[in-house]
Write an enzyme that holds these catalytic residues in place. Structure first.
Site, mmCIF file in Angstrom:
data_model
loop_
_atom_site.group_PDB
_atom_site.id
_atom_site.type_symbol
_atom_site.label_atom_id
_atom_site.label_comp_id
_atom_site.label_asym_id
_atom_site.label_seq_id
_atom_site.Cartn_x
_atom_site.Cartn_y
_atom_site.Cartn_z
ATOM 1 N N LEU A 131 2.018 1.167 -86.203
ATOM 2 C CA LEU A 131 3.136 0.272 -86.495
ATOM 3 C C LEU A 131 2.876 -0.358 -87.849
ATOM 4 O O LEU A 131 1.750 -0.797 -88.118
ATOM 5 C CB LEU A 131 3.272 -0.814 -85.419
ATOM 6 C CG LEU A 131 3.621 -0.345 -83.996
ATOM 7 C CD1 LEU A 131 3.649 -1.538 -83.050
ATOM 8 C CD2 LEU A 131 4.956 0.384 -83.969
ATOM 9 N N ASP A 132 3.911 -0.409 -88.706
ATOM 10 C CA ASP A 132 3.698 -1.001 -90.024
ATOM 11 C C ASP A 132 3.517 -2.505 -89.907
ATOM 12 O O ASP A 132 3.663 -3.091 -88.834
ATOM 13 C CB ASP A 132 4.833 -0.641 -90.992
ATOM 14 C CG ASP A 132 6.195 -1.094 -90.494
ATOM 15 O OD1 ASP A 132 6.284 -2.199 -89.932
ATOM 16 O OD2 ASP A 132 7.176 -0.352 -90.674
ATOM 17 N N ILE A 133 3.225 -3.137 -91.016
ATOM 18 C CA ILE A 133 2.812 -4.544 -90.999
ATOM 19 C C ILE A 133 3.923 -5.466 -90.525
ATOM 20 O O ILE A 133 3.663 -6.531 -89.963
ATOM 21 C CB ILE A 133 2.312 -4.951 -92.402
ATOM 22 C CG1 ILE A 133 1.621 -6.318 -92.361
ATOM 23 C CG2 ILE A 133 3.439 -4.923 -93.414
ATOM 24 C CD1 ILE A 133 0.915 -6.685 -93.639
ATOM 25 N N ASN A 134 5.196 -5.084 -90.698
ATOM 26 C CA ASN A 134 6.312 -5.948 -90.317
ATOM 27 C C ASN A 134 6.895 -5.603 -88.949
ATOM 28 O O ASN A 134 7.820 -6.277 -88.504
ATOM 29 C CB ASN A 134 7.420 -5.869 -91.370
ATOM 30 C CG ASN A 134 6.979 -6.431 -92.702
ATOM 31 O OD1 ASN A 134 6.274 -7.433 -92.751
ATOM 32 N ND2 ASN A 134 7.380 -5.790 -93.792
ATOM 33 N N THR A 135 6.401 -4.561 -88.296
ATOM 34 C CA THR A 135 6.900 -4.152 -86.985
ATOM 35 C C THR A 135 6.033 -4.761 -85.891
ATOM 36 O O THR A 135 4.810 -4.795 -86.002
ATOM 37 C CB THR A 135 6.904 -2.621 -86.859
ATOM 38 O OG1 THR A 135 7.663 -2.065 -87.932
ATOM 39 C CG2 THR A 135 7.520 -2.190 -85.547
#
EC number: 5.4.99.22
Length: 492
Positions: A131-135
């Site tokens: 999961l990316d940093i904003n998800t």
């Protein structure tokens, strides 16, 4: 009775017990052991073996070779030892918050999800997808590398469900139905075609729409890129389900819970993996192996450079600690020579290494001969002299160094046009000239014009010995020129 001598047999005493026969060493294919350790998929690892990037016991590994427990394996500059896997698979459910990355070591020093996980002995957590940093939302981790690769591989078509908040494109109040139908059919992205296997509108406001979407691939930022291809902006993204595992409602952000063993076995059975222990061998990192040597940080002119963080050199902007010494700052001119013409004028200066470079690059300028007095520039004096006082501004009593109205020129009318006490003041009656040397106005309406312009030292209070006219006294009328100055007798 026989006369033949009998040989005495001596039994040796020993503290050693009879050791059990050694069990045969476990043996597995190299690419399977590497996949079990979570170092990649089997197909990718087979290719790396074929490229000669992996060594076993110091020799380059060959395609299809097997390894036994105790063999030393080298990969990407790190050393591992093949060892038997003694425990069953474990799966952890983690509710990922914003601001964390799904990597073990981040070159930019950002927090990782592995810092919040429970410690393991003899194994390590492997992330199932990223999961990316904003998800935010569901992130599965396991000790079983084979299970992780199976759940991530597109051929198994494991579903990932997300809840997403989308802002409609420009000119649209909400996301149109035609766009939803287009995303369900499929669009072309940079890395090929992609689509939502399921898409459903679940709510919305005047500025945003909420959707539930399902994909069966784990491409990088796939959900965000699908919406961005239609001109929409994703403002919130949360994963709620991965395969048969859903995010528990009671699990807070940043917390984790371990999945029951029955559910772990059900996951392996659904993916048609072997029952029981996932693999016979896994890899353990060699204790005490050295990290890469630290690199020296060099700060360039613009303050950007590679930095050493957590044993690695980052290509990101990591000069925060060094650039703060080279920030531009503004110096304002202070009192004294700084605020006056010809003095130092405040501007932008630099300090630190940048200042040293500027001083070395600045050419030497030789001072020329003196040019004498400079003429005042034309225009408003207030624009180039901070001590200029315009007409009509009172700055102090008459006779003081900062004289008031009339001290610098033609005086203002006195109240009621009356003469002062004791007769006419010097330079104040008629058209005659007084001791001050100025031109007076009739009816005693002003003081005389000073001999020197405003600001000249001659206008300041002084003693007769210091003034050009020895008969001048600031405390009374003018003394006749032929009268000598009489010293006051000393007091007893």
């Amino acid at each position: 009775m026989s006369d033949t001598p009998r040989k005495l047999s001596l039994n040796k005493l020993s503290l050693k017990r009879d050791s059990a026969p050694e069990a045969p060493k476990l043996e597995e294919r190299l690419h399977k052991v590497l996949a079990q350790a979570g170092l990649g998929s089997r197909r990718a690892l087979e290719q790396r073996i074929a490229d000669g990037l992996i060594k076993v016991n110091g020799a380059v590994a060959q395609t299809g070779m097997s390894v036994r427990s105790g063999d030393k394996i080298e990969l990407d500059g790190r050393s591992f030892v093949a060892s038997a896997l003694t425990e069953s698979s474990r799966v952890l459910v983690y509710n990922k918050p914003e601001g964390e990355v799904t990597t073990r070591e981040d070159p930019e020093g950002r927090p990782t999800v592995f810092e919040s996980l429970p410690a393991l002995k003899g194994s390590r957590w492997i992330a199932i997808g990223r999961l990316d940093i904003n998800t935010t939302g569901l992130l599965l981790l396991t000790t079983d590398g084979e299970l992780a690769n199976a759940m991530m591989h597109p051929s198994y078509e494991v579903e990932r469900e997300y809840v997403v908040r989308v802002r409609a494109p420009e000119g649209e109040e909400k996301v149109p139905d035609s766009m939803i139908e287009r995303l369900s059919r499929g669009v072309l992205l940079e890395d090929g075609g992609a689509k939502f296997d399921e898409i459903e509108r679940i709510g919305g406001t005047d500025s945003h729409d909420w959707f539930r979407v399902v994909v069966k691939e784990g491409r990088n930022r796939e959900v965000r890129r699908l919406w961005e291809s239609q001109g929409c902006q994703v403002s919130r993204l949360k994963r709620t389900r991965y395969g048969k595992v859903s995010l528990p409602r009671e699990l807070l952000r940043g917390q984790s819970v371990e999945l029951a063993q029955e559910k772990v076995d059900a996951l392996r059975a659904e993916l048609k993996l072997e029952e029981g222990a996932p693999s016979a061998l896994t890899l353990q990192p060699v204790i005490g192996q050295r990290r890469a040597a630290k690199s020296t940080v060099h700060v360039s002119r613009d303050g950007r450079s590679n930095a050493y963080v957590n044993g690695q050199t980052s290509g990101a902007d990591e000069g925060r600690e060094l650039r703060r010494f080279d920030n531009l700052r503004e110096d304002r001119g202070g009192r004294g020579g700084r605020g006056k013409p010809g003095g130092f004028k405040g501007g932008l200066t630099v300090s630190g290494e940048a200042a040293a470079k500027q001083s070395q690059q600045r050419p030497f300028k030789q001072r020329g001969p003196a040019k004498g007095d400079r003429s005042l520039p034309d225009g408003n004096p207030a624009a180039f002299r901070s001590w200029y006082v315009p007409d009509g501004v009172s700055t102090g009593p008459s006779g003081h160094r900062n004289a008031g109205p009339g001290g610098a020129g033609t005086g203002q009318p006195r109240p009621y046009a009356k003469k002062g006490p004791g007769g006419a003041r010097p330079g104040a009656g008629g058209q005659g000239r007084g001791a001050a040397g100025g031109q007076g106005q009739s009816q005693g309406q002003g003081q005389g014009q000073r001999k020197h312009p405003y600001g000249h030292p001659g206008n300041a209070p002084s003693f007769p010995s210091d003034h050009a006219n020895p008969g001048f006294s600031p405390y009374g009328a003018a003394r006749p020129a032929n009268e000598s100055y009489k010293r006051r007798p000393p007091r007893h």
